[in-house]
Design a protein around this motif. Structure first.
Motif, mmCIF file in Angstrom:
data_model
loop_
_atom_site.group_PDB
_atom_site.id
_atom_site.type_symbol
_atom_site.label_atom_id
_atom_site.label_comp_id
_atom_site.label_asym_id
_atom_site.label_seq_id
_atom_site.Cartn_x
_atom_site.Cartn_y
_atom_site.Cartn_z
ATOM 1 N N ALA A 139 -1.328 0.644 8.230
ATOM 2 C CA ALA A 139 -1.819 2.015 8.070
ATOM 3 C C ALA A 139 -1.165 2.646 6.843
ATOM 4 N N ASN A 140 -1.870 3.581 6.227
ATOM 5 C CA ASN A 140 -1.363 4.260 5.028
ATOM 6 C C ASN A 140 -0.455 5.427 5.423
ATOM 7 N N HIS A 141 0.751 5.136 5.884
ATOM 8 C CA HIS A 141 1.616 6.233 6.316
ATOM 9 C C HIS A 141 2.991 6.229 5.651
ATOM 10 N N ALA A 142 3.563 5.076 5.390
ATOM 11 C CA ALA A 142 4.945 5.028 4.904
ATOM 12 C C ALA A 142 5.030 4.946 3.387
ATOM 13 N N GLY A 143 4.196 4.107 2.786
ATOM 14 C CA GLY A 143 4.275 3.897 1.351
ATOM 15 C C GLY A 143 5.578 3.219 0.957
ATOM 16 N N GLY A 144 5.909 3.358 -0.319
ATOM 17 C CA GLY A 144 7.115 2.722 -0.833
ATOM 18 C C GLY A 144 8.377 3.444 -0.411
ATOM 19 N N ASN A 179 -7.800 -0.571 10.573
ATOM 20 C CA ASN A 179 -6.557 -0.828 9.852
ATOM 21 C C ASN A 179 -6.831 -1.110 8.384
ATOM 22 N N ARG A 180 -5.757 -1.342 7.646
ATOM 23 C CA ARG A 180 -5.839 -1.681 6.215
ATOM 24 C C ARG A 180 -5.291 -3.085 5.970
ATOM 25 N N TYR A 192 5.776 1.113 12.332
ATOM 26 C CA TYR A 192 4.791 1.899 13.064
ATOM 27 C C TYR A 192 4.948 3.349 12.609
ATOM 28 N N GLY A 193 3.854 4.106 12.585
ATOM 29 C CA GLY A 193 3.944 5.495 12.156
ATOM 30 C C GLY A 193 3.288 6.459 13.124
ATOM 31 N N SER A 202 -9.052 9.097 -1.685
ATOM 32 C CA SER A 202 -7.926 8.511 -2.426
ATOM 33 C C SER A 202 -6.916 7.805 -1.531
ATOM 34 N N LEU A 203 -6.913 8.140 -0.236
ATOM 35 C CA LEU A 203 -5.985 7.514 0.706
ATOM 36 C C LEU A 203 -6.739 7.256 2.014
ATOM 37 N N PRO A 204 -7.416 6.108 2.091
ATOM 38 C CA PRO A 204 -8.241 5.818 3.270
ATOM 39 C C PRO A 204 -7.411 5.673 4.537
ATOM 40 N N GLY A 205 -8.028 6.010 5.654
ATOM 41 C CA GLY A 205 -7.369 5.871 6.938
ATOM 42 C C GLY A 205 -7.386 4.435 7.437
#
Length: 240
Positions: free
Chosen positions: A90-95, A31-32, A133-134, A66-69
């Motif tokens: 997780a890096n899925h939704a962003g702003g 995770n992040r 969740y994504g 540039s966009l780690p999992g």
């Protein structure tokens, strides 16, 4: 608002809907969370991968320089199987748009949440990575790549599984395009129709829902619409 489900509860919820679920590497601790909050969670977000199937599971697990999992929590492949690649932020939704988040939290909208006017980096955006969740769903995202029935059904069941576990309704499920005005996904699927099917799934006990045999009515082709228009014109001319 809700505390995120444990990894075991996520697996149990997905499998209770009859889904085939695979655990990828060390997904339970991948995770992040060191970059920001994970939770309270408010909904489920659906994406398309904008890619084919080859290597996509590892790509969503590893991310890029540039966009780690992880780039999502689960990947839904064309066969309708779910591959868990992360648990936590997780890096899925962003702003995205805070009005959309409020509408999801309250499930206070009709067919669609309010139109989004925010995106990653815009001044009014809120962080979706902590709230959703994504699921990344394998599809080119070009509007031509088909969505197989098995995959379509798995998307409905996966979203419903998490909603059921949290006692949410179908309006807690949105597409990325409804969150960020930069995003088009999941292109080729109508979110209002998906939410209708998710709601139908939630009305039944876990694992009991099945799609209608005929599926959604196919949209008429251009040729069919043209023929119908010509027929109408002839009828109007005959009445003169």
């Amino acid at each position: 608002m809700a505390t995120p489900l444990t990894a075991d509860r996520i697996l149990a919820a997905l499998r209770a809907e009859g889904l085939t679920v695979h655990e990828v590497r060390n997904w339970r601790t991948h995770n992040r969370n060191h970059k920001g909050a994970w939770g309270p969670v408010n909904g489920v977000m659906l994406h398309h991968t904008a890619s084919g199937s080859s290597g996509i599971i590892d790509a969503c697990y590893d991310g890029t320089a540039s966009l780690p999992g992880p780039l999502c929590h689960g990947v839904i492949d064309k066969a309708g199987e779910v591959w868990m690649v992360g648990h936590g932020r997780a890096n899925h939704a962003g702003g995205g748009d805070p009005r959309v988040l409020a509408a999801v939290v309250g499930e206070s909208y009709g067919d669609r949440p309010p139109a989004t006017h925010e995106h990653q980096g815009s001044s009014g955006a809120v962080d979706g990575n902590s709230h959703f969740y994504g699921f990344e769903c394998v599809n080119q995202g070009d509007g031509r790549d088909p969505w197989p029935s098995a995959q379509h059904v798995a998307m409905i069941k996966a979203a419903a599984a998490l909603c059921r576990a949290h006692e949410w309704g179908a309006r807690s499920v949105i597409g990325h395009l409804e969150w960020s005005d930069w995003k088009p996904d999941p292109r080729g699927l109508g979110m209002p129709d998906l939410r209708t099917e998710i709601a139908a799934c939630l009305k039944l006990s876990a694992g009991k829902w099945k799609p209608t045999p005929s599926g959604p009515a196919p949209k008429p082709s251009f040729e069919q619409r043209l023929a119908a228009l010509e027929k109408r014109v002839k009828l109007l001319e005959a009445r003169k």
